[in-house]
Enzyme design. Structure first.
Site, PDB file in Angstrom:
ATOM      1  N   LYS A 137      -4.428  -4.880  -9.449  1.00 28.89           N
ATOM      2  CA  LYS A 137      -3.144  -4.902  -8.771  1.00 28.89           C
ATOM      3  C   LYS A 137      -2.110  -5.502  -9.710  1.00 28.89           C
ATOM      4  CE  LYS A 137      -5.700  -5.169  -4.585  1.00 28.89           C
ATOM      5  NZ  LYS A 137      -6.055  -3.769  -4.780  1.00 28.89           N
ATOM      6  N   TYR A 194       0.857  -1.187   0.000  1.00 32.26           N
ATOM      7  CA  TYR A 194       0.000   0.000   0.000  1.00 32.26           C
ATOM      8  C   TYR A 194       0.890   1.233   0.000  1.00 32.26           C
ATOM      9  CZ  TYR A 194      -3.843  -3.011   1.550  1.00 32.26           C
ATOM     10  OH  TYR A 194      -4.791  -3.989   1.642  1.00 32.26           O
ATOM     11  N   HIS A 248      -6.280   1.617  -2.135  1.00 31.33           N
ATOM     12  CA  HIS A 248      -6.188   0.184  -2.394  1.00 31.33           C
ATOM     13  C   HIS A 248      -4.718  -0.168  -2.558  1.00 31.33           C
ATOM     14  CE1 HIS A 248     -10.377  -0.458  -2.799  1.00 31.33           C
ATOM     15  NE2 HIS A 248     -10.507   0.468  -3.729  1.00 31.33           N
TER      16      HIS A 248
END
EC number: 4.6.1.16
Lengths: 296, 135, 453, 399
Positions: free
Chosen positions: D353, D298, D306
């Site tokens: 991600k 993070y 996120h």
């Protein structure tokens, strides 16, 4: 009733199907989908729709051989050199077809209203430009331009269509009668087909068969986190219900993270995941279905 | 762990299977405290009072897997659920998962609780055979 | 509060297309195998590729209801009809090639069309003139993948070299050998000159998208290749003065001042140090582990133990790829836009760190990715007529009226996350599982060069 | 889709409210590490001194007490105030009964209050939403079956071909489906009032992984650790050995004085290197089991953004012979199959991600003797480098 075996053309340890009727037969009667890998001649700028040849997964080949549905053809051997007579025969037929096209086109253009002078001139210019461009393209960057070699100018004046044949099996100089194998052992001995060669490959064949015998259609699953995608009906009409992965033995390692990943990806792609455990001693498959629990 | 209220319940299995103590402890606490509220392990007659409370929570020894499983019922559901804990760091096998079914007398499904050292826990449902997903 | 996407049934948010951060998230819809292929839409000349969502959940028991069977048959027949299409080409535009199996090359006998701008290369070959004199002549030759691709897409007719005397054979065109089918070309050309089926599938996939695809390693000395990459680092950092002094001093002198690193107390937060009393220097002090790709990967001094297989790596760059828009010159190609390794997913796992390092070692360092173009409507540049520079008097007028000079936006810097994601060097691997092709790119990460604090 | 299934009474927070929350978060989570700085001098004097390169800030180091629990291989912080320090200053640890910060007790209190007022708690809302979702799916399945049956009838009677779709005007979608009004039986039952039920003790603790704990105590010196078996504080030397022993392939159950053979590929060391590496670069590093990876990175912390990157730890043996001889259970030491790489990459791109493979080299046994493992000085023989993974889509890379 036994239907005639479908020939699979084997080259470099890969199995191809070129004949569309054979492809239809495999799909409709054997639930075998293969994978189209060839460029569609008139849609050659995209990768979504592809055409012949169809390449079969090795597991599909093994299943079909074991079901006595196919014959494995040593394709390089089946291609023999044509005799001079055969060649002459082919060439004369080819020429006849070209001549026929030209005469047909001529009579058709007689019926058609004549082009205006202006249109005819423009057309001529266009064609000349095109030809010049093509010539330039061909000779571009080549030290010794092709023109130096006498170009094989067309013997026939006029436009006709050249056919590039998809398959050879219609040629007179293709003979697979002496190089077809109906068992895996024979094909292996002949050196054209060695799958399955180890436990992992045996497990994949066993699992493939297991799923197929449940009435499923099976596709490649690498992009969905497994070995296979498993469909309840023809993939043309139905979504896959499962992604499936093969575990080659009851003791083959499985990390908890794999269960997390399969379960999670399944939730996202609206499929359940099948763990398919192969027992090589018993030649049996057992299944476990993974889904997210819905809590936690 | 020894000072935790759950230790009282888990002590016999935790001392018998020290390698599985961590994942069992974490899973048990999650089911008893995390998943349901107002529910104490030493107070079985207290009905589940909230939407998610589990009832009839029991610890079942799985000798072949050197650990214990946890069974219980979710509210308004008659079926007993079986939760088999394991740690993320372990390595399992297909046979291991099948043994879990066998040792629990073959329920149609089990829930694998996977615990990590950061106290995270995830649950995945395993069913025997080919069970198609819901539309 | 935690990452709201952590539950498996979480729905990712709709991405704001203006952000630089997410360039490929989620959308895998283009080639994933479970998409709907509606062949019935193919009958028109310009096919409409339908989107997903028109399949059914499952057939009724017994193989499908009457309607389901009907619809399936229709879909199948459309597919079979489409793949039955023949390769026909007008006699005015067809090319003729001749396959020589002994040298794994196809000689272009008659070149037509623009394909040869990017396909084939010129090779001197001995020929015998009509007078029986031996001499060499350059001719245009195709590698197996090039020849096969042209045959397959219906652009070239291929003869196979034969020992028969074919001069007497009378055909529509001069017959130079035995006519080859696409089928025979697949059987004979794949497997020659290092061309595997997987490599051909990747080649054709990229060609169909318009890329220029050539070999990275020349298969013969005449094969033109681009000049080698400049493999030196892009931005040689100018070392700060302190580091230069430190680099100059022997380590024992620096140790005298800085002190030996105490591995039991790595971060020296003593009362007496006057600097370093903020988070930035504190984090800086924590960066003492060895990291980054510049650290050499050590190879054990001892020979690998007996019994451990020494396999030769399948990870070699095979194709150079130029974008379709490149003004590609065949005889002196420019450096490629991408380089691609092709592997068979069934027999080859992903590359090991060593294999990746070897690939990075021969790849050039890439400049940081350009920031994403803003969406139209915001800052699209219109290449309209360029206004002439304002005259001297105009500028004076503007100045007198106190008009601010025209604002020139500073060049947009790429988002640091974009730079981290792409890495300094890139290796692209095409992964083929029985014809299903996926491309992965591996970026040489350099997080250590971009601390957040 | 979930948000559309939320009860209509619950409005999304207004924009300035969200901004206010951000402001609060910036204040609450201002410190990226548990250590803080105290400035004894007023700020004008400080800036003058700063110009001279002097900074007289005093470092305030909290003293946090942790309990090393062998079974869960973790360090527990039971004191609420101390837990909060670690959570708020750098997002260390996780409540063992919560998804992040220890909030179990608060949730109990809220649940009771809600029960007393006949409201739904957040958890119950989640449960209700899940139940609604299930109902929605059932309704949709029924509607799809109905449409299919109609199409079938048309085909049988008139020969007309209408392809039954999985969506359409007659099939509820997440946007159009409305839950049927709840009857009271699905609401939580009445809960006994507080005087009948004793108020629960807080059974929750903040759980630190061993790499987290070692990072805090070794670098920042803000954590002391008591051994839960021996009931005594451990020295840093003891902790270094004990944390390795917790991961030994062969469980060791002798007294600490009899040190077992340590291993260069100990998972604690491998994970610690990765954890420390990204922490030192300023990332907030948290566990990634939910995304089937080892760590999530993070930028500032989970309350702000996120996670940007998902990290898989990939140990690499310098000497393949060491790998062959190893008894350590290290996952991901061998290169992945393509199917596995594709799986975890797909899971992570789906939630935006980027996958990072963090390679940790394990020094060759022939080069580095095991004795070095008795001190963290051994870390200098290891190295870390990362490789990012993304799909390459040729159709989108043409210009």
């Amino acid at each position: 009733m036994t239907s005639p075996r479908i020939p699979l053309r084997i080259a470099n340890q890969k199995a191809y199907v070129w004949n569309v009727e054979d492809i239809a037969n495999l799909r409709s009667n054997h639930r075998i989908c293969g994978l189209f890998t060839g460029t569609l001649p008139h849609l050659s700028q995209q990768n979504v729709f592809l055409g012949v040849p169809m390449v079969l997964l090795p597991e599909e080949v093994v299943l079909l051989v074991e079901n006595d549905a196919v014959v494995l053809v040593d394709d390089p051997k089946a291609h023999i050199q044509p005799s001079l007579d055969q060649l002459k025969h082919w060439a004369s037929e080819d020429k006849q077809s070209a001549l026929l096209q030209i005469t047909q086109a001529a009579s058709a253009s007689k019926d058609a209203p004549p082009l205006s002078e202006e249109a005819a001139r423009k057309r001529k210019e266009r064609e000349a430009k095109k030809a010049a461009k093509a010539r330039q393209a061909a000779s571009n960057d080549i030290m010794a331009p092709e023109q130096e070699e006498p170009p094989p100018s067309s013997q026939l004046d006029g436009l006709y269509t050249v056919l590039i044949p998809a398959t050879t099996s219609s040629h007179e100089w293709y003979n697979d009668s002496a190089c077809g194998y109906t068992t895996l052992a024979e094909a292996k001995a002949a050196g054209i087909w060695s799958y399955p060669s180890d436990l992992h490959e045996r497990a994949k064949c066993g699992v493939f068969r297991g799923l197929w015998e449940q009435g499923m259609y099976i596709g490649i699953g690498i992009k969905f986190g497994g070995d296979y995608l498993v469909y309840p009906g023809d993939p043309l009409r139905y979504h896959a219900h499962f992604s499936a992965s093969v575990l080659m033995s009851p003791t083959a390692q499985l990390t908890p993270m794999e269960i997390v990943a399969h379960g999670r990806l399944g939730t996202v792609t609206k499929k359940a995941h099948l763990l398919c455990g192969w027992d090589d001693a018993k030649k049996e498959v057992s299944y476990l279905t993974i889904e997210w629990a819905g809590f936690g | 762990m020894q000072r935790h209220p759950s230790y009282k319940v888990l002590q016999p299995v935790v001392t018998k299977y020290p390698r599985a103590a961590g994942c069992l402890f974490q899973t048990y606490n999650d089911i008893v405290y995390g998943q349901s509220r107002f529910f104490r392990p030493d107070d079985y007659e207290t009905e589940a009072l909230s939407a998610q409370g589990w009832t009839d929570v029991q610890v079942l020894e799985l000798e072949g897997l050197s650990r214990a499983a946890i069974s219980g019922k979710k509210p308004k559901m008659d079926a007993t659920l079986y939760v088999v804990p394991c740690s993320l760091a372990e390595t399992l096998s297909f046979g291991w998962l099948q043994d879990a079914f066998t040792q629990l007398s073959d329920p149609p499904e089990i829930f694998l609780a996977i615990t990590s050292d950061d106290a995270s826990i995830v649950y995945y449902k395993l069913s025997r055979g080919i069970v198609k997903p819901q539309l | 509060m935690d990452d709201s996407l952590e539950q498996p049934d979480a729905k990712p948010p709709v991405v704001n297309v203006n952000t630089d951060a997410h360039e490929e998230g989620g959308d895998d819809s283009d080639d994933d195998g479970d998409v709907v292929l509606d062949w019935t839409k193919l009958v028109t000349a310009r096919p409409v590729i339908p989107r997903r969502g028109e399949k059914e959940f499952e057939p009724q028991p017994g193989g499908g209801s009457g309607l389901q069977v009907h619809v399936l048959d229709r879909a199948r027949n459309a597919m079979f009809d489409a793949i039955r299409a023949t390769r026909t080409i007008s006699s005015k535009v067809v090319s003729y090639t001749m396959w020589h199996p002994q040298i794994s090359r196809a000689h272009v006998v008659l070149a037509r069309g623009t394909h040869y701008n990017t396909l084939g290369h010129s090779v001197p070959r001995p020929i015998q003139t009509d007078d029986g004199i031996q001499k060499t002549q350059k001719r245009l030759e195709l590698l197996p993948e090039e020849a096969l691709y042209l045959i397959e897409r219906g652009s070239a007719f291929c003869w196979k070299e034969t020992d028969l005397d074919v001069t007497e054979v009378d055909g529509a065109e001069p017959v130079l050998g035995a006519p080859m089918s696409v089928h025979q070309a697949y059987t004979e050309m794949i497997g020659s000159q290092d061309l595997t089926l997987e490599r051909y599938q990747v080649y054709a996939y990229l060609k169909r998208l318009g890329y220029v695809v050539t070999r990275t390693t020349p298969p013969n000395p005449e094969y033109p290749i681009p000049p080698p990459f400049d493999l030196s680092p892009l931005n040689k950092k100018i070392m700060p003065i302190w580091d230069r002094i430190r680099a100059f001093c022997p380590s024992w002198i620096t140790r005298l001042f800085v002190g030996q690193f105490d591995w039991w107390r790595p971060l020296r937060l003593s009362k007496w140090s006057f600097s370093g009393r903020n988070y930035s220097t504190m984090f800086d002090g924590l960066r003492f582990l060895r990291s980054g790709h510049s650290i050499p990967l050590l190879v054990p001094k001892t020979a690998p133990a007996i019994g451990l297989p020494t396999r030769s790596s399948p990870y070699h760059i095979f194709f150079n790829v130029h974008k379709p828009a490149t003004s590609y010159r065949k005889t002196s190609p420019c450096p490629p836009d991408y380089q691609i390794v092709v592997v068979n997913a069934r027999t080859t796992p992903m590359p090991s760190l060593r294999e990746l390092t070897e690939l990075f070692d021969v790849s050039p360092e890439l400049p940081p990715p350009l920031p994403r173009q803003r969406r139209p409507g915001k800052a699209t540049f219109q290449p309209g007529p360029v206004a002439p520079p304002p005259s001297w008097t105009k500028r004076l007028q503007d100045w007198l009226r106190n008009k601010p000079p025209k604002y020139v936006p500073p060049p947009r810097k790429p988002h640091p996350f974009m730079v981290m994601k792409s890495g300094k060097k890139t290796v692209i691997v095409a992964v083929v599982d029985a014809g299903n092709i996926g491309f992965f790119r591996f970026g040489q990460g350099a997080f250590e060069e971009m601390p957040l604090v | 889709m979930t948000s559309l299934l939320q009860p209509s009474g619950r409005k999304r927070p207004v924009a300035n409210k969200a901004a206010g929350r951000r402001g609060d978060n910036n204040r609450i989570y201002a410190n990226p590490l548990p250590l803080t700085f105290l400035y004894p001098l007023p700020s004008p004097v400080r800036s003058v001194l700063g110009l001279l390169g002097l900074n007289l800030a005093k470092i305030d180091t909290p003293q946090i007490h942790g309990l090393f629990d062998h079974a869960t291989r973790s360090v527990w912080i039971t004191d609420r105030a101390q837990s909060l320090i670690l959570w708020r200053r750098g997002f260390f640890g996780k409540g063992d009964l919560s998804r992040s910060e220890p909030s179990w007790l608060n949730r109990q209190v809220n649940a009771r209050r809600a029960a007393a007022e006949n409201r739904l708690t957040a958890e119950e809302l989640t449960a209700k939403r899940r139940a609604e979702r299930k109902q929605f799916k059932l309704d949709r399945a029924r509607a799809i079956a109905q449409v299919a049956a109609q199409a079938e009838a048309l085909f049988e009677s008139e020969g007309r071909v209408v392809i039954p779709a999985l969506s359409g005007p007659n099939i509820p979608s997440a946007a159009t489906w409305k839950p049927t009004p709840q009857d009271s039986s699905t609401l939580p039952q009445q809960i006994p009032s507080e005087d009948e039920e004793p108020f629960p003790d807080d059974v929750e603790h903040l759980q630190l992984t061993l790499p987290e704990a070692f990072f805090l105590l070794w670098n920042l010196d803000c954590l002391v650790v008591e051994d839960s078996d021996a009931n005594q504080l451990l020295s840093i030397q003891d902790i270094w050995i004990a944390f390795q022993m917790a991961y030994l392939s062969q469980p060791f159950s002798g007294p600490l004085t009899l040190t077992p053979r340590l291993e260069l590929d100990n998972p604690f060391i491998v994970n610690y290197l990765v954890y420390h590496h990204y922490r030192s670069l300023g990332w907030v590093v948290r566990g990634g089991i939910k995304f089937c990876v080892d760590y999530m990175l993070y930028k500032r912390g989970p309350v702000f953004n996120h996670a940007e990157f998902s990290v898989v730890v990939c140990p690499v043996y310098e000497d393949p012979a060491d790998e062959a001889a190893s008894t350590t259970n290290l996952h991901h030491a061998a290169p992945f199959s393509w199917s596995w790489l594709s799986t975890i990459n797909r899971v992570n791109t789906q939630v935006f991600k980027t996958l990072v493979l963090a390679y940790v080299t394990i020094p060759a046994h022939s080069r580095v003797p095991e004795q070095v493992l008795h001190s963290p000085a051994c870390l200098q023989y290891y190295s870390i480098r990362e490789v990012t993974v993304r799909r390459f889509i040729p159709a989108r890379m043409r210009d």
